[in-house]
Design an enzyme around this catalytic site. Structure first.
Site, PDB file in Angstrom:
ATOM      1  N   SER A  47      -7.685  -5.070 -13.961  1.00 43.15           N
ATOM      2  CA  SER A  47      -9.177  -5.151 -14.291  1.00 43.15           C
ATOM      3  C   SER A  47      -9.619  -4.346 -14.919  1.00 43.15           C
ATOM      4  CB  SER A  47      -9.842  -5.134 -12.948  1.00 43.15           C
ATOM      5  OG  SER A  47     -11.574  -5.167 -13.268  1.00 43.15           O
ATOM      6  N   TYR A  69     -11.558  -1.429  -4.814  1.00 40.20           N
ATOM      7  CA  TYR A  69     -11.026  -2.081  -5.550  1.00 40.20           C
ATOM      8  C   TYR A  69     -10.335  -1.683  -6.689  1.00 40.20           C
ATOM      9  CZ  TYR A  69     -10.709  -6.121  -8.859  1.00 40.20           C
ATOM     10  OH  TYR A  69     -10.603  -7.133  -9.796  1.00 40.20           O
TER      11      TYR A  69
END
Length: 257
Positions: A144, A157
């Site tokens: 990401s 995350y």
């Protein structure tokens, strides 16, 4: 085109979203695809059906990525059904709860690390003999762009993704002597169910609301991410390893997260 003919790919979290897009693209390019899923067998079945209807080869496999025994059994089953694995796409993942650093429990940190880093390492451990023997093996991690921006309320995350990025970059150095390429694809916001929930929770908006202000007048799609993956595992990227490709239109998503 059958640029991946004769190759077998495992795509984790392939029943929907980005994983689905990657599975469809690799199959279209000629690979036999193991469609991994955690719970939704019906959705995975639809991906398999779409691939086989188009003349491709695909089989669905249920295995939670953070269950090492299950992923080991999956790799054995893929070998039996499709042949030795030469492509592993680590895509399966889950979002954190949106709490701040100190407000997040130890259990949540460990859970996210298990799903995004420790679980994929176990999968790679089992698949590595096949990748080494293939002559050309590929590992692609879906990360990401938040790893670079470190947004608030996303530490579990982002930390887990960053940990796996280090693993992939290290693997690239360790395994190039065996013909293995290991790379990272890092999208920003993607038009998926997860992306829609994220935007609704963080900005009270919809993906459609963001289209006009997004790069190129639209939100990134699973097909955009799949295109980057397809290039990395192709002959055109034969001299590319240890790299990270951002698929975020040049950036802007940090403000959303």
């Amino acid at each position: 085109m059958s640029t991946l003919a004769g190759r077998v790919a495992i795509v984790t979290g392939a029943s929907r979203g980005v994983g689905r897009g990657i599975a469809l693209r690799l199959a279209a390019d000629g690979a036999a695809v193991a469609v991994n899923y955690r719970r939704d067998g019906a959705a995975a079945g639809e991906v398999v059906k779409e691939i086989t209807a188009g003349g491709g080869v695909a089989v669905g496999y249920r295995a939670a990525i953070d269950d090492e025994a299950a992923t080991t059994a999956m790799v054995h089953a893929v070998r039996r059904d499709l042949g030795p694995v030469s492509i592993v796409v680590s895509n399966a993942g889950t979002a954190s709860r949106g709490l701040d650093v100190v407000g997040t429990s130890r259990e949540e940190y460990l859970s996210l690390l298990s799903v995004h880093a420790l679980g994929p390492i176990g999968l790679l451990r089992e698949a590595l003999p096949d990748l080494r023997a293939a002559g050309r093996g590929d590992v692609v991690m879906i990360s990401s762009n938040t790893v670079a921006s470190a947004p608030a309320q996303a530490a579990p995350y982002t930390m887990a993704k960053a940990a796996m990025e280090i693993v992939v970059r290290t693997l690239a150095r360790e395994e190039r002597q065996h013909g293995i390429r290991a790379n990272i694809v890092a999208p920003g916001l993607v038009a998926t169910d997860m992306g829609s929930r994220l935007v609704r929770a963080s900005a009270g908006a919809t993906l459609g609301d963001l289209a006009e202000s997004s790069p190129f007048g639209r939100v990134c799609t699973p097909e955009d991410v799949a295109g980057a993956v397809a290039w990395l595992v192709s002959a055109d990227a034969g001299y590319v390893t240890g790299q990270k490709i951002l698929v975020d239109g040049g950036g802007r998503d940090a403000a959303i997260f």
